[in-house]
Design an enzyme around this catalytic site. Structure first.
Site, PDB file in Angstrom:
ATOM      1  N   ALA A  72       8.261   1.106   4.658  1.00 51.92           N
ATOM      2  CA  ALA A  72       8.337  -0.161   4.430  1.00 51.92           C
ATOM      3  C   ALA A  72       8.784  -0.503   2.992  1.00 51.92           C
ATOM      4  CB  ALA A  72       6.847  -0.744   4.832  1.00 51.92           C
ATOM      5  N   ASP A  73       8.224   0.312   1.839  1.00 51.23           N
ATOM      6  CA  ASP A  73       8.736  -0.108   0.731  1.00 51.23           C
ATOM      7  C   ASP A  73      10.114   0.062   0.446  1.00 51.23           C
ATOM      8  OD1 ASP A  73       8.411   2.597   1.251  1.00 51.23           O
ATOM      9  OD2 ASP A  73       7.463   3.011  -0.964  1.00 51.23           O
TER      10      ASP A  73
ATOM     11  N   SER B 282       0.934  -1.264  -0.068  1.00 48.30           N
ATOM     12  CA  SER B 282      -0.071  -0.024   0.027  1.00 48.30           C
ATOM     13  C   SER B 282       0.891   1.366  -0.184  1.00 48.30           C
ATOM     14  CB  SER B 282      -1.057   0.140   1.179  1.00 48.30           C
ATOM     15  OG  SER B 282      -1.750   1.067   1.485  1.00 48.30           O
TER      16      SER B 282
END
Length: 257
Positions: free
Chosen positions: A109-110, A7
């Site tokens: 997070a990515d 996301s």
């Protein structure tokens, strides 16, 4: 099968993996108000076109930089796929890398998942250039640690910001213009956006390499990679699916116990 969900600020990407093999992938625009039921109606139909059913999913992993999407994505996994998702960045989920920066908890997070994938598949030291809402440059050392990087405005964001501030500028597509020197307003705008972005990428990579002080391979990922790949020789590796492949590695690391 693993359902990996990434996301981000522009899109939520879903990918279904059978081992290391991607069975299907789908994107939907990020909307913090979208419910688990709405995700399910959309996603389950698309999975069916690939001959897959919710019961084929045995594991779920979510990586998110948009906290307000997390509740409904968790509910999607629990209600429609029958599994509680691992959420990257939440204890006790193993990250697979160490963030050697001032505030490790602030790293998206990515960016960390890209670090895991870059080191696993291509080794280090490396620079991962990810073309997303922002264009990020992430430094991976020889041991697979995340060592910081650079965040620059994404190219689509730059175009919209300039259009909003300049009343007479038209809307243009991201494309490689025939000439650097534009002979009309559209040509000048297209050249500034495209070649300006190429110069930004090449310049930042050169400065990062110089500061890091070691040879570094450059890995490009993200949806706009094909637009820029043929206009510069700065990239050693093109891998549009780097983030999702990293989620497979992270999931495997956490399921092995």
């Amino acid at each position: 099968m693993l359902l990996a969900i990434n996301s981000n600020n522009t899109n939520v990407k879903f990918a279904l993996y059978d081992g290391d093999r991607e069975v299907g992938s789908w994107r939907i625009g990020t909307d913090t108000k979208r419910t688990a039921d709405e995700y399910a109606i959309w996603l389950i139909q698309l999975m069916a076109l690939k001959g897959k059913q919710p019961s084929d999913v045995t594991e779920c992993l979510i990586a998110s930089v948009v906290p307000d999407t997390l509740y409904n994505l968790r509910q999607l996994c629990r209600t429609y796929f029958g599994h509680d998702a691992l959420v990257y960045g939440e204890a006790p989920v193993k990250k697979g890398t160490v963030a050697k920066v001032d505030s490790p908890e602030e790293v998206g997070a990515d960016r960390l998942v890209n670090t895991v994938a870059a080191h696993h598949f291509y080794g280090g030291p490396a620079i991962v250039v990810d073309f997303g809402t922002a264009t990020t440059f992430d430094v991976v050392d020889a041991d697979g640690n995340y060592c910081g990087g650079v965040i620059a405005p994404g190219i689509n964001l730059s175009i919209e910001a300039l259009r909003m501030a300049a009343a007479l500028l038209p809307r243009v597509a991201v494309r490689r213009p025939d000439k650097v020197i534009g002979s009309n307003t559209v040509g000048c705008f297209e050249s500034g956006i495209f070649w300006g972005y190429i110069s930004l990428i090449e310049g930042l990579v050169a400065r990062i390499r110089n500061e890091f002080g070691q040879p570094m391979k450059v890995i490009a990922t993200g949806g706009l990679v094909p637009v820029f790949a043929d206009a510069t020789d700065i990239f050693d590796i093109l891998d549009q699916d780097l983030t999702m492949k990293g989620m497979v590695i992270v999931n495997r690391l956490n399921r092995q116990a």
